[in-house]
Design a protein around this motif. Structure first.
Motif: not given
Length: 250
Positions: A71-90
């Motif tokens: 998760f440290r790597e995964y969230i480092s370059d993404k805007q938070g609210h977009w993490l809830f979209e299906t492509p980012n949840l896969l």
């Protein structure tokens, strides 16, 4: 009203996500170690393996330390609210699967934002605490009340609308954390689209606030009927959360 409740909300979420309230207002995403803090909403006796929430800006994630590197790597370059979209949840689902977990559904949560004067007038009856127990086991009310008495989040208030002796609909609230009461609603099929749901949820919301507690409401992404009841009853979207559950062993 809304801003007062929102301040209390981020305080409540801070308990559950083992962080500071201001962590939900930052621009960067936040990762914490999952912990069973006192005062949390008790939906499970186990600490979160993974749980993520946003109030519309960044994301706050609490999880077991064994998946922190991911998760440290995964969230480092993404805007938070977009993490809830299906492509980012896969990718999250793929990582969870390695550890025997899978994603839950996302929960779209609402707080009261305005007073509403009911536009309907149906006969109603109120039930409190132990008076509710007689409804347990009735399959007509899967959303308004729990399926049995749960001491960790007891049902506190129920209001039913009647057509003669027939129940048209039921709204109920469980106290999921101290002073935090979540509203659920069930309307019988033959009485839907008549304003019963909005009427009952509005009356229950008002009763909860009169007692000095905080009403909140949750639904799924695509349940627009439920969304409209929330909006018409004086709620507005406040946060989204998603978690993980263990995959049943064969």
């Amino acid at each position: 009203m809304y801003y007062e409740y929102f301040e209390k909300l981020i305080g409540q979420l801070a308990i559950e996500f083992n962080c500071a309230p201001d962590d939900f207002l930052k621009s960067e995403n936040v990762l914490t170690v999952s912990k069973l803090n006192e005062g949390r909403r008790k939906y499970s006796p186990e600490k979160y393996f993974f749980h993520m929430a946003t109030t519309g800006g960044n994301a706050v994630i609490t999880s077991d330390e064994c998946i922190h590197d991911f998760f440290r790597e995964y969230i480092s370059d993404k805007q938070g609210h977009w993490l809830f979209e299906t492509p980012n949840l896969l990718p999250v689902e793929h990582e969870l699967n390695k550890h025997g977990y899978t994603l839950t559904q996302s929960h779209h949560m609402f707080l009261s934002c305005r007073d509403v004067i009911p536009q309907k007038d149906f006969p109603v009856k109120w039930f409190y605490d132990e008076e509710i127990h007689g409804f347990y086991g009735d399959k007509r009310f899967p959303n308004a009340i729990c399926d049995k008495f749960l001491p960790e989040r007891p049902d506190r208030i129920v209001i039913c609308a009647y057509d003669g002796d027939n129940i048209m609909g039921m709204a109920g609230c469980s106290e999921d954390a101290p002073h935090w009461q979540q509203i659920g609603i069930d309307v019988m099929p033959e009485y839907r689209s008549k304003g019963v749901g909005t009427y009952l949820v509005t009356l229950l919301k008002n009763k909860i606030m009169e007692q000095g507690n905080i009403p909140f409401y949750g639904t799924s992404l695509s349940n627009y009927h439920s969304w409209n009841i929330a909006l018409n009853s004086g709620f507005k979207p406040a946060w989204v959360e998603i978690g993980a559950k263990a995959v049943p062993k064969e």
